[in-house]
Design an enzyme around this catalytic site. Structure first.
Site, PDB file in Angstrom:
ATOM      1  N   HIS A  74       0.931  -1.233  -0.070  1.00 40.05           N
ATOM      2  CA  HIS A  74      -0.024   0.000  -0.038  1.00 40.05           C
ATOM      3  C   HIS A  74       0.763   1.071   0.211  1.00 40.05           C
ATOM      4  CE1 HIS A  74      -3.986  -1.971   1.421  1.00 40.05           C
ATOM      5  NE2 HIS A  74      -3.435  -2.507   0.396  1.00 40.05           N
ATOM      6  N   GLU A  76       0.850   3.782   2.084  1.00 38.92           N
ATOM      7  CA  GLU A  76       1.403   4.113   3.244  1.00 38.92           C
ATOM      8  C   GLU A  76       2.790   3.141   3.664  1.00 38.92           C
ATOM      9  OE1 GLU A  76      -1.613   3.006   2.244  1.00 38.92           O
ATOM     10  OE2 GLU A  76      -2.952   3.658   3.830  1.00 38.92           O
TER      11      GLU A  76
HETATM   12 ZN   LIG Z   1      -3.377  -0.251   3.548  1.00 39.63          ZN
END
Ligand SMILES: [Zn+2]
Ligand SMILES: [Zn+2]
Length: 155
Positions: A74, A76
């Protein structure tokens, strides 16, 4: 008009999202400390592995049980991992992300002592599920989480 740092960093996160090779979702993230950028990221398989849009243009990304790309880190995670690999201390940082963190990312964000998360779109809305469990987790354990509202859109 002088743009606020929140606007600058969220705009960058939105631009980064457009670099993602994933077909299902495109998410960007910017990690900052004291108005300086520490790291950036967007969602996608680890560098040097797959490019979903080139390898699976017809069928799209291989899905996991939640309907997300099963190969991707992801946004992040990519931002945090790059910072950590380069020895940055993430305590007290702010994370800008175009989609609110999923529960897995929320656990990492909390563990890294990131103090504030600003997101654009809701992961729960995107997934069609009732609660933003990542946001709830972060708030429950003392991380400030705010939904971004661009000033011009409020007028
Ligand atoms: Zn995530
Ligand atoms: Zn993908």
């Amino acid at each position: 008009m002088r743009p606020a740092f929140d606007d600058i960093f969220m705009e960058l996160a939105q631009n980064l999202a457009r670099r993602s090779h994933c077909i299902k979702a495109q998410v960007g993230a910017v990690l900052t400390k004291d108005t300086r950028i520490i790291s950036i990221g967007y969602n996608g398989p680890p560098s040097g592995t797959h490019n979903c849009d080139e390898e699976f243009p017809e069928v799209g990304c291989p899905r996991d049980s939640k309907g997300s790309c099963s190969l991707a880190l992801h946004a992040e995670q990519n931002a945090i991992l790059y910072a950590v690999k380069n020895g940055a201390n993430l305590e007290g940082t702010t994370l800008y992300v175009t989609l609110s963190p999923c529960i897995a990312c929320a656990r990492v964000i909390y563990t890294m002592k990131i103090k504030r998360v600003i997101y654009l779109d809701s992961y729960a809305d995107y997934k069609g599920i009732g609660v933003d469990e990542g946001v709830e987790f972060l708030r429950k354990f003392g991380v400030q989480v705010e939904r971004f509202h661009k000033l011009v859109e409020q007028a």
